[in-house]
Design an enzyme around this catalytic site. Structure first.
Site, PDB file in Angstrom:
ATOM      1  N   TYR A 109       0.916  -1.000   0.081  1.00 60.20           N
ATOM      2  CA  TYR A 109       0.043   0.119  -0.090  1.00 60.20           C
ATOM      3  C   TYR A 109       0.997   1.233   0.095  1.00 60.20           C
ATOM      4  CZ  TYR A 109      -3.106   3.811   1.445  1.00 60.20           C
ATOM      5  OH  TYR A 109      -3.776   4.764   1.556  1.00 60.20           O
ATOM      6  N   GLU A 197      -3.026   7.616  -4.107  1.00 60.46           N
ATOM      7  CA  GLU A 197      -2.986   6.479  -3.426  1.00 60.46           C
ATOM      8  C   GLU A 197      -2.899   5.350  -4.494  1.00 60.46           C
ATOM      9  OE1 GLU A 197      -5.777   4.876  -0.416  1.00 60.46           O
ATOM     10  OE2 GLU A 197      -6.646   4.520  -2.138  1.00 60.46           O
TER      11      GLU A 197
END
Length: 392
Positions: A109, A197
């Site tokens: 992530y 992101e």
């Protein structure tokens, strides 16, 4: 302002982030053609909506060949995808992203966000990708790596390498991660982004890093100088009430209640919504009319609130500083006259020129309910609802 996954990938790829090959499709036939362009083998088809959690909601599928891609595309296009990040109506699917399948060995992530506490850009990373960051923070908070960047220096090379080491990357992967991090930072900085992101950022079986998914949002107040970003806006993914308000310079967020709110100041708006709930009602919206509101701006605020068919009462709560109560009163009267309002309207005025504003309301001859305090205004708005319902 949010954009679609394929748009975010296109931007990040231009800055140097590796992304899978793929293409946008607006029909089942075009989706099948995209699969054919990629070799006709295994492809991933993704619904393009402004929401996370698409995979869990059935909006992402690994397909085997053109026929399966076409069938899955046909089942998605024109429907609405309901995820844990949308309301009950979901988000309409009008486009798809068809990309080549990746041989995944590991998922990471990576996110760049504005940390309001330190007033700096913060990198948030984890060795456990593929999960929503909220779930990750709750289930495994220790896995989150945070790094604050000095705006005078930006992202230093040593910081990027340090983050790569913390994520357990080795060998050539270190250099690849440095490239990804610096590219994301430049995209964030140069385009006035609010968030970048990549979830997941995958380590493939050949040890290469690929951004399997991407999400970006931008500072709406900076769009005037980012025409190329503003052109990526998709009004079809926005609440029509919020789109209307944004087009008229109003800060508006639609809610599920029936008491429309026209208020100046975000703090007062939040307090007003709390007071409405305390009085037994539910706010239909958050609307901050801002400072220096003219009668015309007040009228636009009424139009925005009335665009919600669920609204049965309107509460106007103004604490005038930069604003003037007589301007607001003139705006309320103007809205009544021009829009033919038939709903109960409760007005509470306080601050600059309050006596003049109250006098205008009282002498207007309109059935406007006046209140002296916020508590009285909230109670009056809630009390006006049953009268209206009974009349219907």
């Amino acid at each position: 302002m949010d954009i679609h996954e394929h748009q975010a990938k296109d931007i990040l790829a231009r800055f140097g982030v590796p992304v899978p090959k793929g293409g946008v499709a607006f029909s089942p036939e075009q989706a099948a053609f995209r699969c054919r362009e990629l070799g006709g083998g295994r492809c991933v088809v993704k619904a393009q909506v402004h929401s996370g959690g698409r995979g869990e909601a059935g909006g992402v599928k690994l397909c085997e060949g053109e026929a399966e891609v076409r069938d899955f595309a046909a089942s998605l296009l024109g429907t609405s995808l309901v995820t844990k990040q949308t309301d009950a109506a979901g988000k309409r699917i009008d486009r798809l992203w068809v990309e080549e399948a990746s041989a995944i060995e590991r998922e990471l992530y990576l996110g760049f966000v504005l940390d309001r506490k330190s007033e700096r850009i913060m990198i948030v990373a984890s060795g456990h990708g593929g999960m929503e960051i909220e779930d990750l923070a709750e289930e495994d908070p220790e896995s989150l790596i945070r790094m604050v960047l000095d705006p005078a220096v930006g992202l230093a090379e040593y910081q990027a390498r340090e983050l790569a080491f913390k994520l357990g990357l080795q060998g050539a992967q270190i250099g690849q991660m440095v490239t990804v991090l610096k590219a994301c930072y430049r995209a964030y900085r140069d385009l006035d982004a609010m968030m970048v992101e990549i979830n997941p950022l995958v380590v493939c079986e050949d040890s290469s890093l690929v951004a399997l998914d991407a999400k970006m949002s931008f500072d709406t107040n900076a769009l005037f100088r980012r025409a190329e970003v503003a052109a990526l806006r998709d009004p079809g993914q926005e609440d029509p009430r919020e789109s209307f308000a944004a087009d008229h310079g109003l800060a508006y967020v639609g809610l599920d209640g029936d008491i429309g709110c026209i208020i100046n100041g975000a703090g007062l708006a939040m307090a007003s919504m709390d007071m409405i709930q305390l009085a037994g009602g539910e706010p239909a919206n958050f609307l901050d009319i801002g400072g220096g509101a003219s009668p015309e701006r007040v009228c636009q605020a009424f139009r925005t609130v009335l665009s919600d068919q669920n609204v049965s009462v309107i509460l106007v709560n103004i604490f005038a500083g930069i604003n003037r109560c007589d301007w607001i009163a003139n705006g309320v009267i103007k809205a009544y006259t021009e829009l033919g309002i038939e709903l109960p309207v409760v007005v509470r005025l306080s601050g600059t020129n309050v006596e003049a504003g109250r006098k205008l309301i009282a002498e207007s001859g309109l059935p406007i309910i006046s209140a002296d305090t916020l508590a009285e205004a909230a109670e009056a708005a809630v009390a006006a609802r049953p009268t209206l319902i009974a009349a219907q």
